[in-house]
Design a protein around this motif. Structure first.
Motif, short mmCIF file in Angstrom:
data_model
loop_
_atom_site.label_atom_id
_atom_site.label_comp_id
_atom_site.label_asym_id
_atom_site.label_seq_id
_atom_site.Cartn_x
_atom_site.Cartn_y
_atom_site.Cartn_z
N LEU A 284 0.87 -1.17 0.00
CA LEU A 284 0.00 0.00 0.00
C LEU A 284 0.91 1.22 0.00
CD1 LEU A 284 -2.10 -2.16 0.82
CD2 LEU A 284 -3.07 -0.48 2.37
N VAL A 285 0.76 2.05 -1.00
CA VAL A 285 1.61 3.23 -1.12
C VAL A 285 0.74 4.47 -1.09
CG1 VAL A 285 3.27 4.45 -2.55
CG2 VAL A 285 3.31 1.95 -2.46
N GLU A 286 1.00 5.33 -0.09
CA GLU A 286 0.23 6.55 0.09
C GLU A 286 0.97 7.74 -0.49
OE1 GLU A 286 -0.97 4.82 4.44
OE2 GLU A 286 0.98 5.56 3.82
N SER A 287 0.21 8.76 -0.83
CA SER A 287 0.78 10.01 -1.30
C SER A 287 -0.22 11.13 -1.05
CB SER A 287 1.13 9.93 -2.79
OG SER A 287 -0.03 9.67 -3.56
N GLY A 288 0.28 12.36 -1.13
CA GLY A 288 -0.61 13.51 -1.06
C GLY A 288 -0.55 14.30 0.22
N GLY A 289 0.22 13.85 1.20
CA GLY A 289 0.32 14.61 2.43
C GLY A 289 1.13 15.88 2.23
N GLY A 290 1.16 16.71 3.27
CA GLY A 290 1.94 17.93 3.19
C GLY A 290 1.49 18.96 4.20
N LEU A 291 1.92 20.18 3.97
CA LEU A 291 1.60 21.31 4.85
C LEU A 291 0.52 22.15 4.19
CD1 LEU A 291 2.19 23.24 7.24
CD2 LEU A 291 3.99 24.25 5.80
#
Length: 121
Positions: free
Chosen positions: A4-11
């Motif tokens: 499972l590969v997540e993406s899209g996080g940030g500040l």
């Protein structure tokens, strides 16, 4: 093996939006459902939202009306659209999948590695 590969996080500033993605890959026979959890510093991991492969959704009260979970069954990818973000939404967000693999008939939970979401001005 399942990943499972997540993406899209940030500040993001308070009131802003982010969209998280989580793609499940590997020897998957069927995904029954996927979801998101989060863990704030010094706290336990909490459930945020889940969706079944039929499209039924559930949300924690703290995010209801602000977050939207969706699932692309063809891509085994779950999304979390987060709007009107608040400082208290700051956490590491983890993707979860309940699925059956090609090598076992048992329904099993898998987790992503987590993606950081920070809400601050």
């Amino acid at each position: 093996q399942v990943q499972l590969v997540e993406s899209g996080g940030g500040l993001v500033q308070p009131g802003g939006s982010l969209r998280l993605s989580c793609a499940a890959s590997g020897s998957i026979f069927r995904v029954n459902g996927m979801g998101w959890y989060r863990q704030a510093p010094g706290k336990e991991r909490d459930w945020v939202a889940t969706i079944t492969n039929a499209g039924y959704t559930n949300y924690a009260d703290s995010v209801k009306g602000r977050f939207t979970i969706s699932l692309d069954n063809g891509k085994n990818t779950v999304y979390l659209q987060m709007n009107s973000l608040k400082p208290e939404d700051r956490a590491v967000y983890y993707c979860n999948a309940q699925l059956i693999t090609l090598s076992s008939p048992l329904l099993t939970n898998y987790w992503g590695q987590g993606t950081q979401v920070t809400v601050s001005s």
